[in-house]
Design an enzyme around this catalytic site. Structure first.
Site, PDB file in Angstrom:
ATOM      1  N   PRO A 230      -4.305 -17.371  97.419  1.00 27.76           N
ATOM      2  CA  PRO A 230      -3.865 -17.167  96.290  1.00 27.76           C
ATOM      3  C   PRO A 230      -2.650 -16.375  96.049  1.00 27.76           C
ATOM      4  O   PRO A 230      -2.230 -15.576  96.964  1.00 27.76           O
ATOM      5  CB  PRO A 230      -4.973 -16.563  95.288  1.00 27.76           C
ATOM      6  CG  PRO A 230      -6.053 -16.835  96.222  1.00 27.76           C
ATOM      7  CD  PRO A 230      -5.585 -16.697  97.520  1.00 27.76           C
ATOM      8  N   PRO A 231      -1.760 -16.375  94.920  1.00 24.50           N
ATOM      9  CA  PRO A 231      -0.556 -15.715  94.804  1.00 24.50           C
ATOM     10  C   PRO A 231      -0.999 -13.991  94.831  1.00 24.50           C
ATOM     11  O   PRO A 231      -2.121 -13.783  94.210  1.00 24.50           O
ATOM     12  CB  PRO A 231       0.090 -16.172  93.514  1.00 24.50           C
ATOM     13  CG  PRO A 231      -0.530 -17.391  93.089  1.00 24.50           C
ATOM     14  CD  PRO A 231      -1.913 -17.432  94.139  1.00 24.50           C
ATOM     15  N   GLY A 232      -0.063 -13.423  95.208  1.00 25.06           N
ATOM     16  CA  GLY A 232      -0.332 -11.890  95.120  1.00 25.06           C
ATOM     17  C   GLY A 232      -1.266 -11.348  96.189  1.00 25.06           C
ATOM     18  O   GLY A 232      -1.548 -10.197  96.254  1.00 25.06           O
ATOM     19  N   THR A 233      -1.858 -11.980  97.115  1.00 23.68           N
ATOM     20  CA  THR A 233      -2.782 -11.581  98.023  1.00 23.68           C
ATOM     21  C   THR A 233      -1.899 -10.857  99.399  1.00 23.68           C
ATOM     22  O   THR A 233      -2.764 -10.343 100.281  1.00 23.68           O
ATOM     23  CB  THR A 233      -3.627 -12.693  98.838  1.00 23.68           C
ATOM     24  OG1 THR A 233      -3.004 -13.744  99.114  1.00 23.68           O
ATOM     25  CG2 THR A 233      -4.641 -13.226  97.719  1.00 23.68           C
ATOM     26  N   GLY A 234      -0.548 -10.849  99.625  1.00 24.48           N
ATOM     27  CA  GLY A 234       0.093  -9.990 100.514  1.00 24.48           C
ATOM     28  C   GLY A 234       0.466 -11.028 101.848  1.00 24.48           C
ATOM     29  O   GLY A 234       0.694 -10.507 102.695  1.00 24.48           O
ATOM     30  N   THR A 236       3.487 -12.304 102.222  1.00 28.60           N
ATOM     31  CA  THR A 236       4.740 -11.995 102.662  1.00 28.60           C
ATOM     32  C   THR A 236       4.830 -10.548 103.049  1.00 28.60           C
ATOM     33  O   THR A 236       5.770 -10.098 103.991  1.00 28.60           O
ATOM     34  CB  THR A 236       5.761 -11.941 101.306  1.00 28.60           C
ATOM     35  OG1 THR A 236       5.726 -13.207 100.800  1.00 28.60           O
ATOM     36  CG2 THR A 236       7.193 -11.562 101.696  1.00 28.60           C
ATOM     37  N   GLU A 452     -20.502  -9.938  68.692  1.00 20.24           N
ATOM     38  CA  GLU A 452     -20.267  -9.276  69.912  1.00 20.24           C
ATOM     39  C   GLU A 452     -21.965  -8.623  70.356  1.00 20.24           C
ATOM     40  O   GLU A 452     -22.035  -8.624  71.293  1.00 20.24           O
ATOM     41  CB  GLU A 452     -19.255  -8.501  69.894  1.00 20.24           C
ATOM     42  CG  GLU A 452     -17.923  -8.817  69.747  1.00 20.24           C
ATOM     43  CD  GLU A 452     -17.626  -9.793  70.864  1.00 20.24           C
ATOM     44  OE1 GLU A 452     -18.164  -9.709  71.878  1.00 20.24           O
ATOM     45  OE2 GLU A 452     -16.853 -10.850  70.511  1.00 20.24           O
ATOM     46  N   ASP A 527     -15.959 -19.597  73.422  1.00 21.61           N
ATOM     47  CA  ASP A 527     -17.432 -19.539  74.047  1.00 21.61           C
ATOM     48  C   ASP A 527     -18.092 -20.898  74.432  1.00 21.61           C
ATOM     49  O   ASP A 527     -18.293 -21.349  75.353  1.00 21.61           O
ATOM     50  CB  ASP A 527     -18.376 -18.649  73.347  1.00 21.61           C
ATOM     51  CG  ASP A 527     -17.883 -17.398  73.161  1.00 21.61           C
ATOM     52  OD1 ASP A 527     -17.403 -16.881  73.846  1.00 21.61           O
ATOM     53  OD2 ASP A 527     -18.307 -16.962  71.893  1.00 21.61           O
TER      54      ASP A 527
END
Length: 651
Positions: A230-234, A236, A452, A527
């Site tokens: 996934p994007p942002g997992t490191g 690069t 809630e 919901d």
């Protein structure tokens, strides 16, 4: 209204330590232009400007400006020796004492009387045309526009010739950044977690450092390694660590750098990239976002003429063509592995596919510790608790979380980050900005509190549901209220009991409105959508429907960047009769979940009213307040009447 937050799956790794700025060595290109050529055009304009100024500049001694009345008086006093009058009424002349003067005749008075007066005083009269200057200057000024136009065309022709010789040839050259001398300061030790991923990637570096070890065992080094996740997992960041660890040249390029509007440019750049790698072998080629150039080829035509397909074909040929002994390894990264061409992923091209997943709880704690360096944390900050509260966060999300917490502390005129700052930052990331100006009406406030409270009580009464962490009726983003649940441990498998409890919790808010007000509201729209999606997957994919049986119509593989739009338009892989059964089973599951939530809340109506009043008064309560309300209401016969014991009784 968002009533229950299921934290999304996301991920990241820690940022690299800042290093000294570096400039990659420049590639040899076309020879630089001769230095004097760049000064030709400015000198031409300067020369023309000087000519114009000289043409307009006055010549001879300075002139005295006289008023017309003074000029007439001097003529009458016989002090004027000669005059020169042009056709526009401008007069210049010389006095008897040698002084030069200028004046202007008013056009309304005419020149007849002045002419008689000048003749009577024996003044020498001459006439001239308007404007003065050298005839040569006048000719040059007349041809000035044509000279400028000719100069512009000559300059354009020179630029075009230069682009045809050196410019177009440079288009086909690779745009890779070559890292040889000054390497990034990032190392594998700077990356928190991902032990298995780092081991597989580090073997590439070890092979290039000491290929003799692998040759002794008869092992061959990998031709290519592709990192997916996934994007942002490191991904690069891992490549940057490889560049920092390796003692070989590192050529970095993005997939979009190969694609151009000119046909054949992408293939030319691929050839040039691998030629550079061979010259510097052993070396590593890193292609980031390879899906931009390695996407699936179309099966409609026999042989592709598309520029993207030509680039991909050249990449496949280059990965097959280089000799293994040269020591060239291709490292690639992508967020969309399903979009890649199968020919690119086969062994012999990319021998390894390394999945870089979202970090688990321990890895998130380590990543948070890395991002917290250089920041002052309050003693009440527990990074393990923050890691538990952020399932599905990537490394980039965690970095953003810590930064938002620091901004929140600055907003409160503090330099120390507290636990409340991290909590507010997590709500900001998940839900959006808190709308302090979006005040609810009293009846809306009461309705949101009841809604809630229904979610929170059903979650506390269901055996398999995740514990309640916080309940709030403060609007944030698109949500008017939120009930947050945090899992006690990260799950990889979900039982049928957990899913049915999840449906009941999803419909707990609507059930509470039905119990208290006797009617539902639009607040349950989100919901209902979420519960319908879960029930549909239970029936279609998980085989949890007795009517349909153990049949799974699973969707395509998870898309890291979202669901594939082609799947939405494709025809379902079953008949309309099966679709009717699926719809009926989904409706049955949702009705059963709603009936279960209604029964639980009806049996604990006193706790529902008490928790709703508590929310109206405090606006935000934690999970312990929900359990305390149930403890106060609990009676010895409650567990038998309701068939479910609250979580407080099970602890």
């Amino acid at each position: 209204m968002i009533t229950r937050v299921r934290l999304p799956h996301r991920h990241l790794t820690p940022p690299a330590k800042p290093g000294p700025p570096r400039e990659p060595p420049q590639r040899p290109g076309a020879p630089p232009p001769t230095p004097w050529r760049r000064w030709v055009l400015p000198l031409l304009f300067a020369t023309l400007a000087i000519i114009v100024l000289l043409a307009r500049a006055p010549t001879g001694p300075p002139h005295t400006q006289l008023a017309y009345s003074d000029f007439v008086n001097k003529v009458g006093a016989s002090q004027v020796q000669k005059v020169d009058i042009d056709d526009k009424g401008a007069v210049s002349g010389t006095l008897t004492d040698g002084t030069r003067f200028t004046t202007r005749i008013p056009t309304a008075l005419g020149t007849g009387q002045l002419q008689q007066q000048l003749q009577s005083h024996h003044v020498q009269i001459t006439a001239s045309q308007g404007g003065r200057g050298s005839p040569l200057i006048s000719v040059l000024l007349g041809f000035l526009p044509f000279l400028l136009l000719i100069g512009f065309f000559l300059w354009t022709a020179r630029r075009t010739a230069s682009s045809l010789t050196g410019g177009l040839s440079a288009i086909g050259r690779s745009r890779a950044k070559i890292i040889e001398a000054e390497r990034p300061t990032t190392r594998f030790d700077d990356i928190a977690g991902y032990g298995g991923v780092k081991q597989e990637i580090s073997e590439v570096v070890d092979y290039l450092r000491s290929p003799a070890r692998y040759a002794a065992a008869g092992a061959k080094g990998p031709r290519g390694v592709i990192m997916v996740g996934p994007p942002g997992t490191g991904k690069t960041l891992l490549a940057r660590a490889v560049a920092g660890e390796a003692d070989v040249p590192f050529l970095s390029v993005t997939g979009s750098a190969f694609v151009e509007m000119f046909v054949g440019v992408g293939a030319s750049r691929v050839r040039d990239l691998f030629d550079d790698a061979r010259k510097r072998a052993p070396s590593i080629i890193f292609i980031d976002e390879i899906d931009a150039v390695g996407s699936r080829r179309s099966g409609v035509r026999l042989g592709g003429n598309d520029e993207r397909e030509q680039t991909l074909n050249q990449l496949l040929a280059e990965m097959d063509g280089f000799d293994e002994s040269t020591g060239i390894v291709v490292l690639a990264a992508t967020n969309r592995p399903e979009a890649l061409d199968p020919a690119l992923l086969r062994p012999g091209r990319f021998d390894r596919q390394v999945t870089v997943p979202l970090p688990n709880q321990a890895e998130r704690a380590a990543i948070l510790a890395v991002h917290a360096r250089g920041k002052v944390l309050a003693p009440d900050v527990d990074l393990d608790a923050v890691a538990r509260a952020t399932p599905g966060f990537s490394g980039a999300d965690l970095a953003n979380l810590v930064n938002e917490a620091a901004i929140n502390a600055v907003r409160a005129d503090r330099s120390i980050i507290g636990a409340e700052d991290l909590d507010a930052a997590r709500d900001r990331v998940l839900l959006g900005r808190r709308e302090t100006s979006n005040a609810l009406l009293p009846d809306e406030r009461r309705s949101v509190a009841v809604h809630e409270s229904g979610h929170a009580l059903v979650a506390a009464l269901c055996e398999h549901a995740d514990p309640v962490a916080k309940v709030t009726i403060l609007p944030s983003g698109m949500a008017l209220g939120v009930t947050e649940q945090l899992p006690e441990a990260e799950r990889h498998l979900y039982s049928e009991g957990y899913l049915t409890d999840l449906l009941a919790v999803r419909l707990g808010g609507r059930a509470a409105e039905l119990v208290v007000f006797g009617e539902g509201s639009t607040g349950a729209a989100n919901d209902l959508a979420g519960a319908t999606q879960i029930a549909t997957r239970m029936v279609r994919e998980f085989g949890l429907s007795p009517e349909l049986g153990p049949i799974g119509y699973a969707s395509s593989n998870p898309q890291y960047l979202g669901q594939n739009t082609e799947d939405l338009l494709a025809r379902p892989p079953y008949s309309e009769q099966t679709q009717r059964v699926v719809d009926e089973e989904v409706a049955r599951l949702l009705r059963q979940a709603e009936q279960r939530a209604l029964a639980l809340l009806t049996d604990h109506r006193a706790a529902l009213d008490q928790l709703a009043e508590l929310l109206v008064a405090r606006e935000t309560v934690d999970g312990s307040a929900v359990l305390e309300v149930l403890r106060q209401e609990q009676r010895p016969d409650d567990a038998h009447s309701s068939g479910a014991a609250p979580r407080a009784a099970r602890l």
